[in-house]
Design a protein around this motif. Sequence first.
Motif, PDB file in Angstrom:
ATOM      1  N   GLY A 488      -9.307  -2.005  11.726  1.00 30.68           N
ATOM      2  CA  GLY A 488      -8.972  -1.684  10.492  1.00 30.68           C
ATOM      3  C   GLY A 488      -9.133  -0.068  10.107  1.00 30.68           C
ATOM      4  O   GLY A 488      -9.445   0.630  10.835  1.00 30.68           O
ATOM      5  N   PRO A 489      -8.756   0.245   8.976  1.00 33.63           N
ATOM      6  CA  PRO A 489      -8.183  -0.836   7.716  1.00 33.63           C
ATOM      7  C   PRO A 489      -6.993  -1.081   7.900  1.00 33.63           C
ATOM      8  O   PRO A 489      -6.260  -0.397   8.402  1.00 33.63           O
ATOM      9  CB  PRO A 489      -8.824  -0.092   6.447  1.00 33.63           C
ATOM     10  CG  PRO A 489      -8.717   1.325   6.891  1.00 33.63           C
ATOM     11  CD  PRO A 489      -9.076   1.713   8.343  1.00 33.63           C
ATOM     12  N   VAL A 490      -6.674  -2.118   7.303  1.00 39.61           N
ATOM     13  CA  VAL A 490      -5.079  -2.542   6.983  1.00 39.61           C
ATOM     14  C   VAL A 490      -4.778  -1.996   5.773  1.00 39.61           C
ATOM     15  O   VAL A 490      -5.577  -2.317   4.591  1.00 39.61           O
ATOM     16  CB  VAL A 490      -5.064  -3.902   7.004  1.00 39.61           C
ATOM     17  CG1 VAL A 490      -3.643  -4.420   6.769  1.00 39.61           C
ATOM     18  CG2 VAL A 490      -5.284  -4.622   8.740  1.00 39.61           C
ATOM     19  N   THR A 491      -3.611  -1.122   5.815  1.00 37.73           N
ATOM     20  CA  THR A 491      -3.323  -0.445   4.817  1.00 37.73           C
ATOM     21  C   THR A 491      -2.162  -1.296   3.986  1.00 37.73           C
ATOM     22  O   THR A 491      -1.050  -1.573   4.709  1.00 37.73           O
ATOM     23  CB  THR A 491      -2.947   0.850   4.996  1.00 37.73           C
ATOM     24  OG1 THR A 491      -1.949   0.930   5.959  1.00 37.73           O
ATOM     25  CG2 THR A 491      -4.225   1.596   5.455  1.00 37.73           C
ATOM     26  N   VAL A 492      -2.205  -1.237   2.805  1.00 36.25           N
ATOM     27  CA  VAL A 492      -1.175  -2.194   1.891  1.00 36.25           C
ATOM     28  C   VAL A 492      -0.841  -1.107   0.614  1.00 36.25           C
ATOM     29  O   VAL A 492      -1.857  -0.309   0.017  1.00 36.25           O
ATOM     30  CB  VAL A 492      -1.613  -3.293   1.253  1.00 36.25           C
ATOM     31  CG1 VAL A 492      -0.222  -4.242   0.693  1.00 36.25           C
ATOM     32  CG2 VAL A 492      -1.805  -4.396   2.286  1.00 36.25           C
ATOM     33  N   THR A 493       0.460  -0.904   0.606  1.00 36.95           N
ATOM     34  CA  THR A 493       0.720   0.260  -0.414  1.00 36.95           C
ATOM     35  C   THR A 493       0.288  -0.230  -1.896  1.00 36.95           C
ATOM     36  O   THR A 493      -0.178   0.561  -2.797  1.00 36.95           O
ATOM     37  CB  THR A 493       2.196   0.670  -0.512  1.00 36.95           C
ATOM     38  OG1 THR A 493       3.199  -0.810  -0.845  1.00 36.95           O
ATOM     39  CG2 THR A 493       2.741   1.237   0.828  1.00 36.95           C
ATOM     40  N   HIS A 494       0.519  -1.369  -2.272  1.00 37.19           N
ATOM     41  CA  HIS A 494       0.101  -1.843  -3.654  1.00 37.19           C
ATOM     42  C   HIS A 494      -0.288  -3.380  -3.647  1.00 37.19           C
ATOM     43  O   HIS A 494       0.481  -4.367  -2.791  1.00 37.19           O
ATOM     44  CB  HIS A 494       1.481  -1.818  -4.468  1.00 37.19           C
ATOM     45  CG  HIS A 494       1.327  -1.882  -5.946  1.00 37.19           C
ATOM     46  ND1 HIS A 494       1.079  -3.048  -6.758  1.00 37.19           N
ATOM     47  CD2 HIS A 494       1.135  -0.911  -7.055  1.00 37.19           C
ATOM     48  CE1 HIS A 494       0.809  -2.929  -7.973  1.00 37.19           C
ATOM     49  NE2 HIS A 494       0.778  -1.604  -8.171  1.00 37.19           N
ATOM     50  N   PRO A 495      -1.110  -3.915  -4.208  1.00 38.88           N
ATOM     51  CA  PRO A 495      -1.435  -5.299  -4.516  1.00 38.88           C
ATOM     52  C   PRO A 495      -0.414  -6.224  -5.055  1.00 38.88           C
ATOM     53  O   PRO A 495      -0.289  -7.402  -4.568  1.00 38.88           O
ATOM     54  CB  PRO A 495      -2.642  -5.476  -5.522  1.00 38.88           C
ATOM     55  CG  PRO A 495      -2.980  -4.029  -6.018  1.00 38.88           C
ATOM     56  CD  PRO A 495      -2.072  -3.219  -5.453  1.00 38.88           C
ATOM     57  N   MET A 541      -2.812 -12.464   8.573  1.00 38.44           N
ATOM     58  CA  MET A 541      -2.774 -11.705   9.913  1.00 38.44           C
ATOM     59  C   MET A 541      -4.351 -11.368  10.120  1.00 38.44           C
ATOM     60  O   MET A 541      -4.622 -11.678  11.509  1.00 38.44           O
ATOM     61  CB  MET A 541      -2.084 -10.385   9.932  1.00 38.44           C
ATOM     62  CG  MET A 541      -0.489 -10.692   9.735  1.00 38.44           C
ATOM     63  SD  MET A 541       0.346  -9.351  10.212  1.00 38.44           S
ATOM     64  CE  MET A 541       0.186  -8.954  11.734  1.00 38.44           C
ATOM     65  N   ILE A 542      -5.041 -10.971   9.578  1.00 36.19           N
ATOM     66  CA  ILE A 542      -6.535 -10.785   9.723  1.00 36.19           C
ATOM     67  C   ILE A 542      -7.461 -12.094  10.036  1.00 36.19           C
ATOM     68  O   ILE A 542      -8.234 -12.247  11.194  1.00 36.19           O
ATOM     69  CB  ILE A 542      -7.281 -10.161   8.552  1.00 36.19           C
ATOM     70  CG1 ILE A 542      -6.722  -8.713   8.398  1.00 36.19           C
ATOM     71  CG2 ILE A 542      -8.817 -10.171   8.806  1.00 36.19           C
ATOM     72  CD1 ILE A 542      -7.142  -8.097   7.176  1.00 36.19           C
ATOM     73  N   LYS A 543      -7.012 -13.085   9.353  1.00 32.94           N
ATOM     74  CA  LYS A 543      -7.710 -14.477   9.498  1.00 32.94           C
ATOM     75  C   LYS A 543      -6.915 -15.212  10.867  1.00 32.94           C
ATOM     76  O   LYS A 543      -7.750 -15.567  11.608  1.00 32.94           O
ATOM     77  CB  LYS A 543      -7.310 -15.440   8.337  1.00 32.94           C
ATOM     78  CG  LYS A 543      -8.009 -15.086   7.026  1.00 32.94           C
ATOM     79  CD  LYS A 543      -7.738 -16.104   5.975  1.00 32.94           C
ATOM     80  CE  LYS A 543      -8.392 -15.627   4.752  1.00 32.94           C
ATOM     81  NZ  LYS A 543      -7.902 -16.589   3.566  1.00 32.94           N
ATOM     82  N   PRO A 549     -11.027 -11.151   5.970  1.00 34.72           N
ATOM     83  CA  PRO A 549     -10.500  -9.869   5.390  1.00 34.72           C
ATOM     84  C   PRO A 549     -11.845  -9.402   4.528  1.00 34.72           C
ATOM     85  O   PRO A 549     -12.495 -10.096   3.893  1.00 34.72           O
ATOM     86  CB  PRO A 549      -9.470 -10.488   4.357  1.00 34.72           C
ATOM     87  CG  PRO A 549      -9.255 -11.608   5.231  1.00 34.72           C
ATOM     88  CD  PRO A 549     -10.278 -12.354   5.756  1.00 34.72           C
ATOM     89  N   ASN A 550     -11.731  -7.886   4.292  1.00 30.18           N
ATOM     90  CA  ASN A 550     -12.915  -7.344   3.565  1.00 30.18           C
ATOM     91  C   ASN A 550     -14.226  -7.481   4.187  1.00 30.18           C
ATOM     92  O   ASN A 550     -15.045  -7.064   3.416  1.00 30.18           O
ATOM     93  CB  ASN A 550     -12.588  -7.474   2.198  1.00 30.18           C
ATOM     94  CG  ASN A 550     -11.280  -6.965   1.675  1.00 30.18           C
ATOM     95  OD1 ASN A 550     -10.943  -5.971   2.111  1.00 30.18           O
ATOM     96  ND2 ASN A 550     -10.481  -7.867   1.058  1.00 30.18           N
TER      97      ASN A 550
END
Length: 643
Positions: A488-495, A541-543, A549-550
């Motif tokens: 990680g971290p896994v980067t997402v642009t927007h929630p 994907m993390i699970k 996650p987090n």
Amino acid sequence: MKILLNKSLPKWIVLLIDQLIMSWSFALSFFIIKQFAFDEIMRGHFLVYIGLFGIISLITFYSMRVHTGLIRYSSIYDIYRIFSAVSITSLVYAALIGLWVAPIHHIDSVNIYLVLLISFFVSSTLLTLVRMGAKALFVFIKRSSPSVRERVLIYGANGYSILLKQALEASGEGRFIICGFLDDNPNKVDKDIHQKRVYYIDDIERLQRKLQVDKVIIFSEDLKTDNRKLFVERCIEMGIKVLTVPPTEQWMSGQLSLNQIKDLKIEDLLQRPPIVIENDRICSDLRKKRVLVTGGAGSIGSEIVRQVLSYDPALVVVCDQAESPLHELQLEMEELYPDAQIAIFIGDITNSDRMYTLFKEYEPDVVYHAAAYKHVPMMENNPCEAILTNVLGTKNLADLSLTFDVEKFVMISTDKAVNPTNIMGTSKRIAEIYIQSLNNLHHGKVNGHTHPYTKVVQTRFITTRFGNVLGSNGSVIPRFRQQIEKGGPVTVTHPDITRYFMTIPEAVQLVLEAGTMGNGGEIFIFDMGEPVKIVDLANKMIKLAGLIPNVDIPVTFTGLRPGEKLYEELLNEEEQTIPTHHKKIKISKVRHYSYDDVVSDIDELMKLNKTKDELQVVRKMKQIVPEYISKNSRFEELDFQVN
């Protein structure tokens, strides 16, 4: 312990053990009939009887190859062979005693037939018990091995599930302990199948605690139904890893290899039921045709090549400027389709002379145009290159298709061309507008002006429009996978950002199907299913990787990239759809443009593009496509200047 699991007895030892059991069984039966009168037995012809029996038994067992099977993998078929061998030995021996030994050599009978009957049951039982006992010992040692760590449940309680259970238990690596089956059929729940209990699917949470289940194994083809996906997602939320195995017909030499057992991937969850297409219609459309695929080394283009080759074309021309991917595709196609006619053509679609050479040399009947620049942030920083490839490149190919009387030109477009907020989507929309305008040509003239490349318009120009495809180059999924592997971290642009997803084969199937429907001028849009929230995708994907996650892997938000919007659309607000005979394909009722006006606008755009004045280029793009409103981009200021 591992040595014991991986070693097997030599065949000659197995044969020797079988013969010792056969001879001992015969001797015991003989003694029983003689009531264990050893003095009388030894004065008689016991050695002749048992010697002849041993010879016949050895020949029979060796001929029927009873000793060649691995004892640890004994099955019903092996038991059948044992009974057959014992039966044949007894019958042949009885015939020899009755027809040759007794009458010719005048040896007194000792009721040999009763001896054979007792011997048959004793030897058959012992031979079977030895094999079953060896198999049970092997399973016990394997389960006791410290390498055994994974306790699994098998999804389903049918014949295929039983085959899977047997295949897993037959593996010598001791990786799995089968705890039972899962099913929702009340007639099977709480019953035992192959010594394993069938549990109710909804009890998975209780079973996780009671049986300490680590994983669930499911056939990959079962993931295509919604109720299976819901169950799998429930397992993921509970922290139970899901493994997939291919259908039994894909097992190598009929045996499941542990290498075929894969961790569930996010692509598996996003897949939908297989698409039903009219193969006969596509075949008649492509059979014995010369087909050109531009961008043939890319994700979509290469899949078009693969699927087109299955419809027996006369020639497939693969055009791209990426040398190494083209070479890899060529090697793949030569292996899969050794008899197919394939031409590899390296060229840039913006080079009109090079494209002319391509059309002149191969004279394609059908063109699938997949070549394009597709990465939104990159094109936002390089608008002039986006215009060259996506607009001028498309125009070059479309004009040459008219010149060489191509039957059909199918353009691969994108959902980002709808209400575009970026350079890439707008450039694709301008390309859409141009090839649509060509369908307005009649006999080569518009408003009295002759098109410079043709005398009579025959080419059907068709556009297909869809969203993101799973596994494509630059897709978010491979990026997330790399980030998870690195910790990680896994980067997402927007929630709140969402996207549509479709598998590459599914998208190409619909492209080929839409190509058979088009009369020219249509924009076909595909049923992309429900949009997927990207942050949910990242968390799943993390699970799937067995992490939280987090906690184990942080998820961070980086902000929308230049030109990126939260939601993709497949239709403009002013557009409506017309259904087709295929429920997943609709026709967009879009505005039509005059060929003369479009050509004039594109000519001006190309002149501005040569100046490399990006602001002027983008300003012109906004005039051609009024719905283009920049988002999170340096070109937003132009939106207030365009009338």
